[in-house]
Design a protein around this motif. Structure first.
Motif, PDB file in Angstrom:
ATOM      1  N   UNK A  18     -13.613  32.565 -22.697  1.00 43.30           N
ATOM      2  CA  UNK A  18     -14.075  32.940 -21.361  1.00 43.30           C
ATOM      3  C   UNK A  18     -13.569  34.313 -20.931  1.00 43.30           C
ATOM      4  N   UNK A  19     -12.777  34.963 -21.762  1.00 42.48           N
ATOM      5  CA  UNK A  19     -12.187  36.255 -21.431  1.00 42.48           C
ATOM      6  C   UNK A  19     -12.927  37.393 -22.129  1.00 42.48           C
ATOM      7  N   UNK A  20     -12.990  38.532 -21.465  1.00 45.08           N
ATOM      8  CA  UNK A  20     -13.537  39.730 -22.095  1.00 45.08           C
ATOM      9  C   UNK A  20     -12.482  40.460 -22.928  1.00 45.08           C
ATOM     10  N   UNK A  24     -12.537  43.870 -28.554  1.00 42.63           N
ATOM     11  CA  UNK A  24     -12.080  43.790 -29.934  1.00 42.63           C
ATOM     12  C   UNK A  24     -10.599  43.431 -29.974  1.00 42.63           C
ATOM     13  N   UNK A  25     -10.178  42.968 -31.120  1.00 45.44           N
ATOM     14  CA  UNK A  25      -8.759  42.710 -31.299  1.00 45.44           C
ATOM     15  C   UNK A  25      -8.020  44.046 -31.329  1.00 45.44           C
ATOM     16  N   UNK A  26      -6.762  44.014 -30.964  1.00 44.22           N
ATOM     17  CA  UNK A  26      -5.950  45.224 -30.952  1.00 44.22           C
ATOM     18  C   UNK A  26      -5.211  45.337 -32.282  1.00 44.22           C
ATOM     19  N   UNK A  27      -5.276  46.503 -32.893  1.00 44.84           N
ATOM     20  CA  UNK A  27      -4.671  46.717 -34.215  1.00 44.84           C
ATOM     21  C   UNK A  27      -3.392  47.528 -34.058  1.00 44.84           C
ATOM     22  N   UNK A  28      -2.358  47.102 -34.745  1.00 45.83           N
ATOM     23  CA  UNK A  28      -1.090  47.822 -34.723  1.00 45.83           C
ATOM     24  C   UNK A  28      -1.131  48.875 -35.818  1.00 45.83           C
ATOM     25  N   UNK A  29      -1.412  50.113 -35.404  1.00 44.89           N
ATOM     26  CA  UNK A  29      -1.572  51.202 -36.366  1.00 44.89           C
ATOM     27  C   UNK A  29      -0.348  51.443 -37.226  1.00 44.89           C
ATOM     28  N   UNK A 108      -1.925  44.426 -42.489  1.00 43.64           N
ATOM     29  CA  UNK A 108      -1.699  44.770 -41.099  1.00 43.64           C
ATOM     30  C   UNK A 108      -1.745  43.590 -40.160  1.00 43.64           C
ATOM     31  N   UNK A 109      -1.782  43.940 -38.880  1.00 42.30           N
ATOM     32  CA  UNK A 109      -1.805  42.938 -37.825  1.00 42.30           C
ATOM     33  C   UNK A 109      -2.855  43.292 -36.787  1.00 42.30           C
ATOM     34  N   UNK A 110      -3.488  42.260 -36.255  1.00 43.09           N
ATOM     35  CA  UNK A 110      -4.405  42.406 -35.136  1.00 43.09           C
ATOM     36  C   UNK A 110      -4.010  41.362 -34.102  1.00 43.09           C
ATOM     37  N   UNK A 111      -4.124  41.733 -32.832  1.00 40.55           N
ATOM     38  CA  UNK A 111      -3.637  40.863 -31.767  1.00 40.55           C
ATOM     39  C   UNK A 111      -4.693  40.728 -30.677  1.00 40.55           C
ATOM     40  N   UNK A 112      -4.802  39.523 -30.134  1.00 37.43           N
ATOM     41  CA  UNK A 112      -5.690  39.273 -29.012  1.00 37.43           C
ATOM     42  C   UNK A 112      -5.053  39.852 -27.749  1.00 37.43           C
ATOM     43  N   UNK A 113      -5.825  40.635 -27.008  1.00 46.06           N
ATOM     44  CA  UNK A 113      -5.307  41.219 -25.768  1.00 46.06           C
ATOM     45  C   UNK A 113      -5.251  40.189 -24.645  1.00 46.06           C
ATOM     46  N   UNK A 119      -2.928  37.954 -35.566  1.00 47.93           N
ATOM     47  CA  UNK A 119      -3.616  37.597 -36.811  1.00 47.93           C
ATOM     48  C   UNK A 119      -3.168  38.609 -37.867  1.00 47.93           C
ATOM     49  N   UNK A 120      -2.939  38.138 -39.073  1.00 50.17           N
ATOM     50  CA  UNK A 120      -2.451  39.013 -40.130  1.00 50.17           C
ATOM     51  C   UNK A 120      -3.559  39.324 -41.134  1.00 50.17           C
TER      52      UNK A 120
END
Length: 135
Positions: A18-20, A24-29, A108-113, A119-120
């Motif tokens: 239900x969230x916007x 996109x997922x956030x990536x830890x550069x 790497x890693x991606x994270x839900x804002x 997520x790895x």
């Protein structure tokens, strides 16, 4: 995981639907390892077909997360007929090919804002499976 894939991944936590902020997922550069595979054939027809389906603001955000701030702020408007592409349009398509198809995130890693779940990515494979308490 090809850079293009980042445009289709969202948080798997059902409460985030239900969230916007789940896409996109956030990536830890600092934790993402990128590689380029120049062996992937340039196919302008494919790029022209997917360009309308790409969420450009998400491409900009993920690219910025990974350190690339050189993309134009607006999605390129290109001639749909490959035979009528100008030289400038061909250059734009080649640059998009390099970014979207030749560039891969191998670790790497991606994270839900929204919920903050991480997520790895290992061996170019994003792990979107959730632990039982989040499923």
């Amino acid at each position: 995981m090809k850079f293009l894939t980042t445009n289709f991944l969202k948080c798997s936590v059902s409460a985030c639907d239900i969230s916007n902020d789940n896409f996109p997922l956030q990536y830890d550069g600092s934790k993402c390892k990128l590689v380029q595979n120049e062996d992937i054939e340039f196919r302008p027809e494919f790029l022209l077909n997917i360009l309308d389906r790409i969420e450009w603001s998400a491409i900009l955000q993920v690219a910025a997360d990974l350190g690339n701030t050189s993309l134009p702020p607006n999605k390129p408007k290109l001639n749909i007929n490959v035979d009528e592409l100008t030289e400038e349009e061909q250059i734009i398509l080649r640059d998009l090919h390099t970014l979207l198809l030749q560039t891969s995130i191998v670790e790497g890693e991606m994270k839900c804002k929204n919920c903050g779940h991480v997520y790895y990515i290992k061996n170019s494979i994003p792990n979107l499976l959730l632990p039982p308490h989040l499923a």
